[in-house]
Design a protein around this motif. Structure first.
Motif, PDB file in Angstrom:
ATOM      1  N   GLU A  97       0.829  -1.206   0.000  1.00  0.00           N
ATOM      2  CA  GLU A  97       0.000   0.000   0.000  1.00  0.00           C
ATOM      3  C   GLU A  97       0.862   1.255   0.000  1.00  0.00           C
ATOM      4  OE1 GLU A  97      -2.466   1.999   3.499  1.00  0.00           O
ATOM      5  OE2 GLU A  97      -3.370   0.128   2.817  1.00  0.00           O
ATOM      6  N   GLN A  98       1.910   1.253   0.811  1.00  0.00           N
ATOM      7  CA  GLN A  98       2.781   2.419   0.876  1.00  0.00           C
ATOM      8  C   GLN A  98       3.568   2.606  -0.417  1.00  0.00           C
ATOM      9  OE1 GLN A  98       5.124   2.733   4.405  1.00  0.00           O
ATOM     10  NE2 GLN A  98       3.426   2.359   5.772  1.00  0.00           N
ATOM     11  N   ALA A  99       3.961   1.490  -1.028  1.00  0.00           N
ATOM     12  CA  ALA A  99       4.688   1.582  -2.288  1.00  0.00           C
ATOM     13  C   ALA A  99       3.810   2.180  -3.382  1.00  0.00           C
ATOM     14  CB  ALA A  99       5.186   0.206  -2.701  1.00  0.00           C
ATOM     15  N   LEU A 100       2.546   1.794  -3.415  1.00  0.00           N
ATOM     16  CA  LEU A 100       1.629   2.314  -4.422  1.00  0.00           C
ATOM     17  C   LEU A 100       1.339   3.792  -4.205  1.00  0.00           C
ATOM     18  CD1 LEU A 100      -0.888  -0.669  -4.682  1.00  0.00           C
ATOM     19  CD2 LEU A 100       0.790   0.048  -6.388  1.00  0.00           C
ATOM     20  N   ARG A 101       1.215   4.176  -2.928  1.00  0.00           N
ATOM     21  CA  ARG A 101       0.928   5.578  -2.607  1.00  0.00           C
ATOM     22  C   ARG A 101       2.167   6.451  -2.637  1.00  0.00           C
ATOM     23  NH1 ARG A 101      -3.078   5.292   2.676  1.00  0.00           N
ATOM     24  NH2 ARG A 101      -4.891   4.328   1.659  1.00  0.00           N
ATOM     25  N   ARG A 102       3.332   5.795  -2.617  1.00  0.00           N
ATOM     26  CA  ARG A 102       4.612   6.509  -2.527  1.00  0.00           C
ATOM     27  C   ARG A 102       4.655   7.407  -1.294  1.00  0.00           C
ATOM     28  NH1 ARG A 102       6.100   8.179  -8.792  1.00  0.00           N
ATOM     29  NH2 ARG A 102       6.046   6.044  -9.619  1.00  0.00           N
ATOM     30  N   THR A 103       4.107   6.889  -0.223  1.00  0.00           N
ATOM     31  CA  THR A 103       4.137   7.586   1.062  1.00  0.00           C
ATOM     32  C   THR A 103       4.683   6.618   2.098  1.00  0.00           C
ATOM     33  OG1 THR A 103       1.873   6.889   1.588  1.00  0.00           O
ATOM     34  CG2 THR A 103       2.149   9.024   0.495  1.00  0.00           C
ATOM     35  N   TYR A 104       5.055   7.163   3.261  1.00  0.00           N
ATOM     36  CA  TYR A 104       5.560   6.290   4.317  1.00  0.00           C
ATOM     37  C   TYR A 104       4.782   6.526   5.598  1.00  0.00           C
ATOM     38  CZ  TYR A 104       8.350   3.967   7.776  1.00  0.00           C
ATOM     39  OH  TYR A 104       8.736   3.152   8.799  1.00  0.00           O
ATOM     40  N   GLU A 105       4.220   5.452   6.116  1.00  0.00           N
ATOM     41  CA  GLU A 105       3.525   5.455   7.395  1.00  0.00           C
ATOM     42  C   GLU A 105       4.229   4.440   8.283  1.00  0.00           C
ATOM     43  OE1 GLU A 105      -0.898   4.375   9.248  1.00  0.00           O
ATOM     44  OE2 GLU A 105      -0.456   4.056   7.130  1.00  0.00           O
ATOM     45  N   GLN A 106       4.633   4.869   9.467  1.00  0.00           N
ATOM     46  CA  GLN A 106       5.402   3.981  10.328  1.00  0.00           C
ATOM     47  C   GLN A 106       4.570   2.785  10.794  1.00  0.00           C
ATOM     48  OE1 GLN A 106       8.574   5.507  12.958  1.00  0.00           O
ATOM     49  NE2 GLN A 106       7.449   7.428  12.839  1.00  0.00           N
ATOM     50  N   TRP A 107       5.229   1.653  10.855  1.00  0.00           N
ATOM     51  CA  TRP A 107       4.599   0.428  11.341  1.00  0.00           C
ATOM     52  C   TRP A 107       5.694  -0.482  11.874  1.00  0.00           C
ATOM     53  CZ3 TRP A 107       5.331  -4.268   8.422  1.00  0.00           C
ATOM     54  CH2 TRP A 107       6.031  -4.095   7.220  1.00  0.00           C
ATOM     55  N   VAL A 108       5.305  -1.449  12.676  1.00  0.00           N
ATOM     56  CA  VAL A 108       6.279  -2.315  13.328  1.00  0.00           C
ATOM     57  C   VAL A 108       5.878  -3.783  13.169  1.00  0.00           C
ATOM     58  CG1 VAL A 108       6.796  -0.540  15.046  1.00  0.00           C
ATOM     59  CG2 VAL A 108       5.111  -2.306  15.590  1.00  0.00           C
ATOM     60  N   THR A 109       6.887  -4.639  13.286  1.00  0.00           N
ATOM     61  CA  THR A 109       6.658  -6.071  13.404  1.00  0.00           C
ATOM     62  C   THR A 109       7.235  -6.502  14.751  1.00  0.00           C
ATOM     63  OG1 THR A 109       8.752  -6.524  12.253  1.00  0.00           O
ATOM     64  CG2 THR A 109       6.741  -6.489  10.926  1.00  0.00           C
ATOM     65  N   ILE A 110       6.737  -7.597  15.292  1.00  0.00           N
ATOM     66  CA  ILE A 110       7.101  -7.944  16.659  1.00  0.00           C
ATOM     67  C   ILE A 110       7.206  -9.462  16.805  1.00  0.00           C
ATOM     68  CG2 ILE A 110       4.709  -8.033  17.498  1.00  0.00           C
ATOM     69  CD1 ILE A 110       5.758  -6.531  20.043  1.00  0.00           C
ATOM     70  N   LEU A 111       8.103  -9.878  17.692  1.00  0.00           N
ATOM     71  CA  LEU A 111       8.271 -11.304  17.965  1.00  0.00           C
ATOM     72  C   LEU A 111       8.419 -11.497  19.465  1.00  0.00           C
ATOM     73  CD1 LEU A 111       8.711 -14.188  16.786  1.00  0.00           C
ATOM     74  CD2 LEU A 111      11.173 -13.700  16.871  1.00  0.00           C
ATOM     75  N   GLU A 112       7.571 -12.337  20.034  1.00  0.00           N
ATOM     76  CA  GLU A 112       7.629 -12.654  21.461  1.00  0.00           C
ATOM     77  C   GLU A 112       8.445 -13.940  21.608  1.00  0.00           C
ATOM     78  OE1 GLU A 112       4.542 -11.995  25.145  1.00  0.00           O
ATOM     79  OE2 GLU A 112       3.781 -12.312  23.127  1.00  0.00           O
ATOM     80  N   THR A 113       9.614 -13.843  22.225  1.00  0.00           N
ATOM     81  CA  THR A 113      10.529 -14.981  22.268  1.00  0.00           C
ATOM     82  C   THR A 113      10.484 -15.765  23.567  1.00  0.00           C
ATOM     83  OG1 THR A 113      12.391 -13.732  23.195  1.00  0.00           O
ATOM     84  CG2 THR A 113      12.100 -13.670  20.800  1.00  0.00           C
ATOM     85  N   GLY A 114       9.801 -15.261  24.568  1.00  0.00           N
ATOM     86  CA  GLY A 114       9.762 -15.930  25.868  1.00  0.00           C
ATOM     87  C   GLY A 114      10.625 -15.215  26.884  1.00  0.00           C
ATOM     88  N   ASP A 115      11.839 -14.825  26.480  1.00  0.00           N
ATOM     89  CA  ASP A 115      12.709 -14.086  27.398  1.00  0.00           C
ATOM     90  C   ASP A 115      12.787 -12.609  27.046  1.00  0.00           C
ATOM     91  OD1 ASP A 115      14.015 -14.565  25.048  1.00  0.00           O
ATOM     92  OD2 ASP A 115      15.914 -15.155  25.942  1.00  0.00           O
ATOM     93  N   ALA A 116      12.241 -12.220  25.900  1.00  0.00           N
ATOM     94  CA  ALA A 116      12.259 -10.821  25.488  1.00  0.00           C
ATOM     95  C   ALA A 116      11.285 -10.601  24.338  1.00  0.00           C
ATOM     96  CB  ALA A 116      13.666 -10.400  25.075  1.00  0.00           C
ATOM     97  N   ILE A 117      10.990  -9.346  24.100  1.00  0.00           N
ATOM     98  CA  ILE A 117      10.175  -8.942  22.962  1.00  0.00           C
ATOM     99  C   ILE A 117      11.086  -8.263  21.957  1.00  0.00           C
ATOM    100  CG2 ILE A 117       8.188  -7.606  22.180  1.00  0.00           C
ATOM    101  CD1 ILE A 117       7.492  -9.820  24.152  1.00  0.00           C
ATOM    102  N   LEU A 118      11.054  -8.715  20.715  1.00  0.00           N
ATOM    103  CA  LEU A 118      11.847  -8.105  19.655  1.00  0.00           C
ATOM    104  C   LEU A 118      10.913  -7.290  18.765  1.00  0.00           C
ATOM    105  CD1 LEU A 118      14.034 -11.163  18.561  1.00  0.00           C
ATOM    106  CD2 LEU A 118      14.450  -9.540  20.408  1.00  0.00           C
ATOM    107  N   VAL A 119      11.233  -6.020  18.615  1.00  0.00           N
ATOM    108  CA  VAL A 119      10.464  -5.148  17.734  1.00  0.00           C
ATOM    109  C   VAL A 119      11.367  -4.757  16.577  1.00  0.00           C
ATOM    110  CG1 VAL A 119       9.103  -3.041  17.532  1.00  0.00           C
ATOM    111  CG2 VAL A 119       9.179  -4.266  19.714  1.00  0.00           C
ATOM    112  N   VAL A 120      10.956  -5.106  15.369  1.00  0.00           N
ATOM    113  CA  VAL A 120      11.767  -4.854  14.190  1.00  0.00           C
ATOM    114  C   VAL A 120      11.022  -3.888  13.275  1.00  0.00           C
ATOM    115  CG1 VAL A 120      12.900  -5.873  12.187  1.00  0.00           C
ATOM    116  CG2 VAL A 120      12.791  -7.145  14.346  1.00  0.00           C
ATOM    117  N   GLU A 121      11.680  -2.789  12.952  1.00  0.00           N
ATOM    118  CA  GLU A 121      11.102  -1.788  12.059  1.00  0.00           C
ATOM    119  C   GLU A 121      11.944  -1.724  10.793  1.00  0.00           C
ATOM    120  OE1 GLU A 121       9.831   1.967  14.178  1.00  0.00           O
ATOM    121  OE2 GLU A 121      11.076   1.062  15.737  1.00  0.00           O
TER     122      GLU A 121
END
Length: 232
Positions: A97-121
């Motif tokens: 969607e962002q590629a088609l609009r040629r705009t950037y809206e911040q968003w995150v991906t996340i992984l719950e590992t058991g001993d920590a939370i990893l947030v990857v942007e």
């Protein structure tokens, strides 16, 4: 001739040629372990940041922020980033969607590992925001490393809702005592720009007790979920 990546299996070379009289070979630097093995020389010890060389050949190579949080759940961490844990979307849909609009809206991906939370942007920077990091660290610790295409970086640490330090690391920073063990022996003033990213990720791992691995990044992508930052 400049060669790199031979230890990682992703080789690249730079050849520069000019007219000049014949002269003896001049060696400026020999650091890869493969070269030492081929020459029958003892292999040098790998620097800590070598563990993160893989990032330079990943989808995060150009620009990203990696944040590691302890003492919290994904449902607690996502609101700290301004995202709603009850509104996941397909990450590919957001990116397309962002590629088609040629705009950037911040968003995150996340992984719950058991001993920590990893947030990857991927090409995001919320984790480098002091207020975000303070909120994310409410239950323990949080640390982030940000980098972008312009070679700008930021390394940040927070604990129990308090920002401890946040710098663009070049080697002259003054770190508080609680952060000092995380950055010990990491000379941010030396090496190539990609080395600074690896050193920052080493510091994040030391501070939180958890780092990002290639398997983690694969797991993040396999979930296929992304969370938009609301109101940014």
């Amino acid at each position: 001739m400049h060669a790199r990546g031979r230890d990682e299996g992703v080789e690249s070379y730079r050849l520069t040629m000019w007219a000049a009289p014949e002269a003896p070979e001049t060696v400026l630097k020999r650091t890869d372990r493969l070269g030492h093995r081929l020459r029958g020389e003892p292999e040098p010890n790998l620097p800590p940041e070598h563990a993160y060389r893989w990032v330079q050949n990943s989808s995060l190579s150009v620009a990203a922020t990696v944040t590691v949080v302890t003492g919290s759940t994904a449902r607690q961490v996502l609101p700290a980033f301004g995202a709603d844990p009850d509104l996941p979307e397909q990450a590919q849909v957001i990116a397309r969607e962002q590629a088609l609009r040629r705009t950037y809206e911040q968003w995150v991906t996340i992984l719950e590992t058991g001993d920590a939370i990893l947030v990857v942007e991927d090409n995001g920077y919320r984790g480098a925001d002091p207020e975000v990091l303070q909120a994310a660290s409410a239950g323990g610790r949080a640390a982030s490393m940000f980098w972008n295409v312009n070679a700008l970086t930021r390394l940040s640490f927070a604990e129990f809702g308090r920002l401890l330090a946040s710098h663009e690391p070049f080697g002259s920073e003054i770190w508080p005592p609680v952060v000092t063990p995380a950055v010990a022996g990491l000379d941010f003033g030396k090496g190539e720009p990609g080395d600074r990213i690896g050193k920052g990720l080493v510091a994040v791992e030391r501070f939180t007790g958890r780092g990002l691995t290639p398997a983690d990044l694969t797991a993040v992508k396999q979930t296929g979920l992304g969370y938009r930052i609301r109101g940014n």
